[in-house]
Design an enzyme around this catalytic site. Structure first.
Site, mmCIF file in Angstrom:
data_model
loop_
_atom_site.group_PDB
_atom_site.id
_atom_site.type_symbol
_atom_site.label_atom_id
_atom_site.label_comp_id
_atom_site.label_asym_id
_atom_site.label_seq_id
_atom_site.Cartn_x
_atom_site.Cartn_y
_atom_site.Cartn_z
ATOM 1 N N ASP A 92 0.853 -1.184 0.000
ATOM 2 C CA ASP A 92 0.000 0.000 0.000
ATOM 3 C C ASP A 92 0.885 1.230 0.000
ATOM 4 O OD1 ASP A 92 -2.442 -1.123 0.020
ATOM 5 O OD2 ASP A 92 -3.001 -0.493 2.038
ATOM 6 N N CYS A 306 -6.674 -27.209 6.358
ATOM 7 C CA CYS A 306 -5.885 -26.389 7.293
ATOM 8 C C CYS A 306 -5.659 -27.154 8.594
ATOM 9 C CB CYS A 306 -6.568 -25.048 7.562
ATOM 10 S SG CYS A 306 -7.855 -25.111 8.826
ATOM 11 N N HIS A 335 -7.364 -20.998 9.318
ATOM 12 C CA HIS A 335 -8.517 -21.534 8.594
ATOM 13 C C HIS A 335 -9.107 -20.491 7.634
ATOM 14 C CE1 HIS A 335 -12.249 -23.423 7.475
ATOM 15 N NE2 HIS A 335 -12.828 -22.264 7.754
#
Lengths: 377, 377
Positions: A92, A306, A335
């Site tokens: 950014d 996961c 997850h």
């Protein structure tokens, strides 16, 4: 090493599947970029991030310039080495964060002066300094320094802000040091005005960038306006360049963005939700603090690979959050990032196989079906 | 599956190297057991714990009975499955924690009534119920329910408490359900009195246990008194059974304990220190928040194979703690447990090779050499 470029591998309506080629490796698109604001994807090791299939992550100019400092990161070998992510990193420009400081910042035509949210120290960002900082960080993809007003706002305010951002885009481009496999993206502004968005795209195309971002959305305007703005804006962008919708969003936002031709997304939602016990699943959101999961022996999601889903029960995750244990946020963030990456892979396959609308409808039906019933122990 | 037993593989002075054979696998001794109070080693995944070479972990009866509840853990398949640790687990009996509650507990000859630190609800623990709870948790090693006064205390108080604990040890043994590969350990009490410790050992040997713990130390008496108490007590224990020094300690405590014939240790120090930026290294403790590490490009320890040391600089760890990022505690806890496990492996090799005293002297010299100098970026 080849030049930075995006290669199209399939389309379905406005949606595109492709590959981003960069100095730090390739990324399949559409892609979701986990947010690593200060040089860490919160509550995850980079091995965990990699295990989800994430191909590119975000860093933040504003946060990193204040702490630990861009010169320091450069001296330590750049952000890739610092945070153990040899793959592509997009940074950014700091524009959005500085604007969020409110009373702590002062805007002029040349740039923004602001006070650090950490210690109140005074700093300044300009298109030139933001671009230079991103160079020091060794960002694979540098973002233009822009101004972004909160919505709703008067058309005149939006127009003035957009035009300032376009002037800054030209200065950012001027300051950018081209390197093989590196890129700089322009940022389309203009609020929800079709006309202003078109003017912004024209300005950016006149300058010319390796990719184009759509900024100033998901700032309070609602999904319908966001989607209609995308529909008016995306077709104006060059078809051979990657398109990035900044700061978006929910799984439903991502699907809608992909259907409207977006290739790249970033958002703090999956990581932030993970820290507050909220899980994203194919059947919608689940709050793991909820008592209904206390005895639930089933994994969070049956088909998720996961760590949380392959080794633990919902009851265990519930217990961790109730007990205030750090492993709760660690597992649930993992997850959620895994879910977002799986979502993007599914969308990509659907585009390549020409069944995106049906796939999107099935996803939405799943989210509305509600959280799965507790499984007996 | 063979019966639970400890097999000696070498000695050096009073120190022993061996292997603990259990229903849930074998463990090399001397061993340090990471503490997983409520079913998680704080800030670590169990994969991370495994990667350090840890062979056995701790759970806590007091905490787990209150939340999530022993019956619930049993219904979910036991603590091994609940926390993803198929290996051996030793559970504290709850005695020590209940005693720490102070005004919240009331002791009688039969057991202890106490109020939960979580919600104030009333509970009771007796030798029988503690043993039953540990059975429900599926503890590989069950500890006797005991009483443990804080030191210093009047000899009379210590004596009375020890004799109550011995009566409770007999009741705990009575309540214990023997299973192949499972064990129950008695706990020697008696403060720093040689006589009371001898009386306690005699009482426990009269009952007969698969292993013997030394409790009531490292509670304020200082290292010298702890070591002299061990020197007087350990030789009284049966040579063919494992010996566990409860709640100990610093790396220096562990070396001294091993030199005095201890096989097993547990302590919250390495995990707690990791969460507060303190790293254990061969050159002593380092506080990663210290500004001297801000530009230090070197790994925490050169020869450590933990994630923190193999992928990151001290400067990065410093940054994470300064920024309040969860990854700081995650990485540093990992390192500290890795350091403790490496320490124990080193001690074991030194015992087998008959060079323990020289090895211990070298370790102590290293700790006193002070933290390593910052490395230039």
């Amino acid at each position: 090493m080849s030049a930075f470029h995006w290669q199209q591998q399939g389309t379905d309506g406005a949606a595109r599947a492709g590959t981003l080629h960069t100095a730090h490796g390739d990324v399949s698109t559409p892609t979701f970029m986990p947010v690593g604001t200060v040089g860490t994807v919160k509550a995850m090791t980079m091995d965990a991030v990699r295990s989800t299939g994430a191909g590119i992550v975000l860093g933040n100019t504003y946060h990193l310039m204040l702490r630990p400092g861009a010169e320091r990161v450069a001296a330590l070998g750049g952000l890739h080495r610092f945070m153990d992510w040899p793959g592509p990193i997009l940074t950014d420009s700091g524009g959005f964060q500085v604007m969020s400081l409110g009373a702590l910042r002062k805007l002029d035509a040349d740039g923004v002066t602001f006070r650090s949210h950490i210690d109140g120290s005074k700093h300044r960002l300009t298109p030139e300094s933001s671009t230079r900082i991103q160079h020091l960080l060794d960002a694979t993809i540098t973002m233009c320094f822009d101004e972004c007003p909160a919505l709703p706002a008067e058309d005149e305010v939006i127009a003035k802000s957009m035009r300032l951002s376009m002037a800054w885009a030209a200065r950012s481009r001027e300051a950018f040091v081209a390197r093989q496999g590196y890129a700089q993206f322009g940022i389309v502004q203009g609020g929800t005005s079709t006309q202003l968005r078109a003017e912004s795209v024209a300005a950016l195309r006149g300058i010319g960038f390796e990719g184009y971002a759509i900024g100033g959305l998901a700032v309070g305007e609602g999904q319908a306006l966001m989607f209609s703005t995308l529909e008016a804006t995306v077709p104006l962008l060059p078809a051979d360049r990657p398109r990035y919708l900044m700061g978006v969003g929910t799984p439903d936002d991502l699907v809608g963005g992909v259907q409207r031709g977006i290739d790249m997304f970033d958002c703090v939602m999956p990581t932030r939700a993970g820290r507050t016990a909220r899980a994203y699943t194919a059947q919608g959101q689940m709050n793991l603090r909820n008592a209904r999961f206390a005895d639930d022996a089933a994994p969070l999601e049956q088909d998720c690979d996961c760590l949380a889903c392959t080794r633990h029960s919902r009851a265990y995750l519930h217990h961790l959050f109730r007990a205030g244990e750090m492993l709760g946020p660690m597992l649930l963030t993992w997850h959620n990032i895994a879910y977002y990456q799986r979502l993007m892979r599914g969308l990509r396959s659907a585009i390549v196989e020409g069944r995106l609308d049906a796939h999107a409808a099935a996803l939405r039906a799943g989210w509305q079906s509600g959280p799965p019933a507790p499984a007996p122990a």
